[in-house]
Scaffold this motif. Structure first.
Motif, short mmCIF file in Angstrom:
data_model
loop_
_atom_site.label_atom_id
_atom_site.label_comp_id
_atom_site.label_asym_id
_atom_site.label_seq_id
_atom_site.Cartn_x
_atom_site.Cartn_y
_atom_site.Cartn_z
N SER A 126 16.15 8.12 36.94
CA SER A 126 16.18 6.87 36.27
C SER A 126 17.19 7.25 35.25
N ALA A 127 17.24 8.22 34.65
CA ALA A 127 18.23 8.86 33.43
C ALA A 127 19.62 9.13 34.23
N MET A 128 19.55 9.87 35.49
CA MET A 128 20.87 9.89 36.13
C MET A 128 21.47 8.34 36.61
N CYS A 156 29.98 8.91 42.37
CA CYS A 156 29.10 8.32 43.43
C CYS A 156 28.68 9.31 44.59
N GLY A 157 29.66 10.32 44.85
CA GLY A 157 29.25 11.06 45.86
C GLY A 157 28.23 12.15 45.53
N MET A 158 28.21 12.43 44.20
CA MET A 158 27.29 13.36 43.71
C MET A 158 25.88 12.95 43.65
N LEU A 159 25.69 11.47 43.52
CA LEU A 159 24.41 10.56 43.42
C LEU A 159 23.95 10.13 44.78
N GLY A 160 24.67 10.38 45.87
CA GLY A 160 24.23 9.76 47.20
C GLY A 160 24.73 8.40 47.32
N GLU A 194 27.16 6.93 49.14
CA GLU A 194 28.31 7.40 49.94
C GLU A 194 29.10 5.97 50.22
N ALA A 195 28.78 4.94 50.47
CA ALA A 195 29.71 3.81 50.51
C ALA A 195 30.62 3.52 49.63
N LEU A 196 29.90 3.63 48.38
CA LEU A 196 30.76 3.43 47.12
C LEU A 196 31.57 4.55 46.81
N GLY A 197 31.30 5.56 47.01
CA GLY A 197 32.13 6.75 46.75
C GLY A 197 33.39 6.71 47.89
N VAL A 198 33.20 6.33 49.14
CA VAL A 198 34.26 6.03 50.34
C VAL A 198 35.20 4.86 49.57
N ALA A 199 34.66 3.99 49.08
CA ALA A 199 35.51 2.76 48.65
C ALA A 199 36.51 3.20 47.81
N TRP A 200 35.83 4.01 46.73
CA TRP A 200 36.81 4.36 45.57
C TRP A 200 37.78 5.64 46.26
N ASP A 241 17.80 4.40 53.30
CA ASP A 241 19.15 3.55 52.77
C ASP A 241 19.13 3.32 51.22
N ASN A 242 18.09 3.55 50.41
CA ASN A 242 18.07 3.35 49.15
C ASN A 242 18.62 4.69 48.42
N PRO A 243 19.52 4.72 47.86
CA PRO A 243 19.94 6.02 47.08
C PRO A 243 19.27 6.41 46.12
N LEU A 244 18.65 5.38 45.33
CA LEU A 244 17.93 5.97 44.15
C LEU A 244 16.34 6.47 44.78
N TYR A 245 16.03 5.95 45.92
CA TYR A 245 14.80 6.89 46.50
C TYR A 245 15.10 8.17 47.12
N ARG A 246 16.18 8.37 47.51
CA ARG A 246 16.87 9.70 47.96
C ARG A 246 16.75 10.55 46.64
N LEU A 247 17.34 10.10 45.65
CA LEU A 247 17.43 11.12 44.20
C LEU A 247 16.00 11.35 43.81
N ILE A 248 15.11 10.25 43.95
CA ILE A 248 13.87 10.59 43.40
C ILE A 248 12.93 11.66 44.22
N ARG A 249 13.50 11.59 45.39
CA ARG A 249 12.56 12.67 46.37
C ARG A 249 13.11 14.13 45.81
N ILE A 250 14.47 14.20 45.18
CA ILE A 250 14.70 15.58 44.83
C ILE A 250 14.44 16.00 43.28
N VAL A 251 14.70 15.07 42.49
CA VAL A 251 14.59 15.16 40.90
C VAL A 251 13.45 14.59 40.30
N GLY A 252 12.66 13.85 41.19
CA GLY A 252 11.71 12.86 40.14
C GLY A 252 12.10 11.61 39.66
#
Length: 217
Positions: free
Chosen positions: A143-145, A177-181, A183-189, A127-138
């Motif tokens: 953090s920079a993204m 928002c969609g690119m970084l995962g 989802e809810a924020l991307g749907v809102a915009w 449920d944590n998009p930052l963690y999902r991103l870390i698993r892919i890019v480190g």
């Protein structure tokens, strides 16, 4: 997924004991297998936060990595670290390489790079998009993204507050928002872009709460 589990594929008992000792300080549990077939069987029941593969144990690292990635679910983005005595080993499809013999500080740094804060099991949630991103890019690249994303979100709020047309802002923000995962924020915009009722108010509110939450990570 077990958020505080490390899995080691290695036939080296001393290596297994050393890693388990280092990880116990946080605390994490360490599972191990001598053979890739055992690893794959175990992965069908529970996916660890990080997998370490000893190149001295597995004869075909690349094939093992491909098999793991083909398992449906969180295995597709499982961080895999290669342990190797060869300084010129490029990783064979793994996310990172640790050279043997292992050093505690370096190993813990690499696990943290791909799993987030070692002491924070709650962080390792899908449920944590930052963690999902870390698993892919480190962690460093994530953090920079994330910082660039936060800048874009703040800029979007400023432009909206200054009276800029919301639709172009909504389109760009939803894409980021969609690119970084997010989802809810991307749907809102996206709802703002398509003129749905109360969409702009909802998107701004969710963006502010998202900025506040991410700024604390």
């Amino acid at each position: 997924m077990d958020p505080n589990a490390l899995y080691l594929l290695s036939a080296d008992d001393s290596c297994r004991r050393q890693i388990a000792l280092w990880m116990a300080d946080f605390p994490w549990c360490c599972h191990h297998a001598n053979y890739a077939a055992q690893l794959m069987a175990d992965m069908s029941d529970s996916v660890p936060a990080v997998l370490l593969i000893d190149s001295r144990t597995s004869s075909d690292i690349a094939a093992t990595v491909r098999a793991i990635r083909a398992v449906p679910g969180p295995s597709a983005t499982l961080p895999i670290v290669l342990l190797t005595p060869h300084m010129d080993d490029a990783g064979q499809g793994c996310n990172a390489v640790l050279h043997l013999p292992l050093a505690a500080e370096r190993m813990l740094d690499v696990v943290s790079e791909w799993a987030g804060p070692l002491e924070d099991a709650a962080f390792r949630s899908f449920d944590n998009p930052l963690y999902r991103l870390i698993r892919i890019v480190g962690r460093r690249r994530a953090s920079a993204m994330l910082m660039r994303c936060l800048d874009s979100l703040r800029r979007a709020l400023t432009q909206i507050a200054e009276g800029a047309p919301p639709k172009p802002i909504a389109h760009d923000t939803a894409g980021i928002c969609g690119m970084l995962g997010f989802e809810a924020l991307g749907v809102a915009w996206s709802a703002v872009e398509y003129d749905e009722p109360n969409a702009l108010e909802d998107a701004v509110k969710l963006t502010r709460s998202t900025i506040a939450r991410l700024s604390n990570n």
